[in-house]
Design an enzyme around this catalytic site. Sequence first.
Site, PDB file in Angstrom:
ATOM      1  N   ASP A 110       5.355  -7.075   2.189  1.00 45.71           N
ATOM      2  CA  ASP A 110       5.788  -6.263   3.055  1.00 45.71           C
ATOM      3  C   ASP A 110       6.619  -6.606   4.399  1.00 45.71           C
ATOM      4  OD1 ASP A 110       6.297  -3.608   3.437  1.00 45.71           O
ATOM      5  OD2 ASP A 110       4.420  -3.283   4.753  1.00 45.71           O
ATOM      6  N   GLU A 186       3.039   4.989   6.474  1.00 46.87           N
ATOM      7  CA  GLU A 186       4.348   4.209   6.850  1.00 46.87           C
ATOM      8  C   GLU A 186       5.000   4.562   5.369  1.00 46.87           C
ATOM      9  OE1 GLU A 186       4.337   0.128   7.942  1.00 46.87           O
ATOM     10  OE2 GLU A 186       3.361   0.529   9.879  1.00 46.87           O
ATOM     11  N   GLU A 188       8.001   4.074   3.086  1.00 48.56           N
ATOM     12  CA  GLU A 188       8.970   2.855   2.737  1.00 48.56           C
ATOM     13  C   GLU A 188       9.245   3.002   1.324  1.00 48.56           C
ATOM     14  OE1 GLU A 188       6.917  -1.144   3.333  1.00 48.56           O
ATOM     15  OE2 GLU A 188       5.618  -0.249   5.044  1.00 48.56           O
ATOM     16  N   LYS A 240      -4.415  -3.105   7.143  1.00 48.68           N
ATOM     17  CA  LYS A 240      -3.164  -3.007   6.230  1.00 48.68           C
ATOM     18  C   LYS A 240      -3.899  -2.980   4.880  1.00 48.68           C
ATOM     19  CE  LYS A 240       0.619  -2.437   8.786  1.00 48.68           C
ATOM     20  NZ  LYS A 240       1.509  -1.430   8.375  1.00 48.68           N
ATOM     21  N   THR A 244      -2.368   0.637  -0.565  1.00 48.88           N
ATOM     22  CA  THR A 244      -0.942   0.895  -0.487  1.00 48.88           C
ATOM     23  C   THR A 244      -0.705   1.663  -1.773  1.00 48.88           C
ATOM     24  OG1 THR A 244      -0.500  -1.383   0.718  1.00 48.88           O
ATOM     25  CG2 THR A 244       1.221  -0.247  -0.496  1.00 48.88           C
TER      26      THR A 244
END
Length: 403
Positions: A110, A186, A188, A240, A244
């Site tokens: 990332d 986030e 992205e 994190k 994802t």
Amino acid sequence: MARSWLDIDPSSDFSLANIPFGIIDTPEDVTRHVGVAIGSYVLDLKELAHRIGANNLLPFGAHSTPGVFETRTLNAFAKLGRSVHRHVRERIQDLLVRMFLPMDIGDYTDFYAGYHHAYAVGVMFRGPANALQPNYTHLPVGYHGRASSIVVSGTPVRRPVGQILLDPKAEPKQPTVAPSRKLDIELELGCFITKSNDLGHPVSIDEAEKHVFGYVLLNDWSARDIQTWEYVPLGPFNGKNFTTTISPWVVLADALEPFKTKGIENPTPLQDYLKEKREETVFDIQLEVDLTTPDGNTTTITKTNGKNLMWSFPQMIAHHTLGGCPLRKGDLLGSGTISGPVPEESGSLLELSEGGKRVIQLNGGEGRTFLKDGDTVTFRGFCVGKEGERVGFGECTGRVEGA
């Protein structure tokens, strides 16, 4: 409408776009209860609720009515309101259409290429004079993520548990192990690699495009309180690595080629290995984020654009392999959070809420600083051509579940 794993006649009145509700019984259960028609089939909602749990069929706020599918009429279900009806209908569609990760992802890196996000977050923690670290305009900053926790759109997101400081000002520092109280998103882009390079052999900037397969939307879910305590000195870890989410459809590189545009101008002269021959290096992709509360109210909380990147994916590839790192087919690269130059174009709640100091007002009267259990976040992205043609990514969505 996506295709189902069920065999549904295209001429059927009861396609996945319909989902009509009715009252049924079966040889195994002669008590009248709720079902829906799907093609030439009937889906027994009483049985479904027992098998997967009513909490996986009803929205968060309606969990107190699990018996609603066991009643002899639709009156009780009708009383719950259109937001609940809509949620159940969409959940049935989700269950009947299976989407999977589009690639076997061996590694995930990332990056932090969103200039406005990097600057805004830097201002929060270091002030305007030192917002960007000295290396930011010289190289694409990145960290190695966790491929095993990448999931496809629609997969629930479990609130992570970790070490957090409830009182950052207290001395001595006494972290507490608890569920994250600052769960964030986030916004992205993700890039899939199509071609490997050998160990010890960097990919040149001129060859980097040949290593791109295609692109997806990517939500790098972030536990800000866990991240704040643990990231020193080696960077992101448990804050994190829990989840994802990526969109299921890979938009090929050629489909996005007509939408290339200039990114954020880099004020620092580039190293030769990062210099691209053309000025148009990023994509004019319109991006937006919806937040849907447990009671079904949806608010578009931000709109921004893919052109708000300072570094392109070819530059990320060139830098990633500079020291000889071998990328492999199926590897995933994340762009970093894409935010615009004004606060309402921010790609994270951290920015939108100014670190939790400002409440984001939502439709229905609720507010948020960070995500609550039962919230659903949906990313969308699309390009519009000169003749009005549209190239879109579909949705990248996830619903927050309790720790």
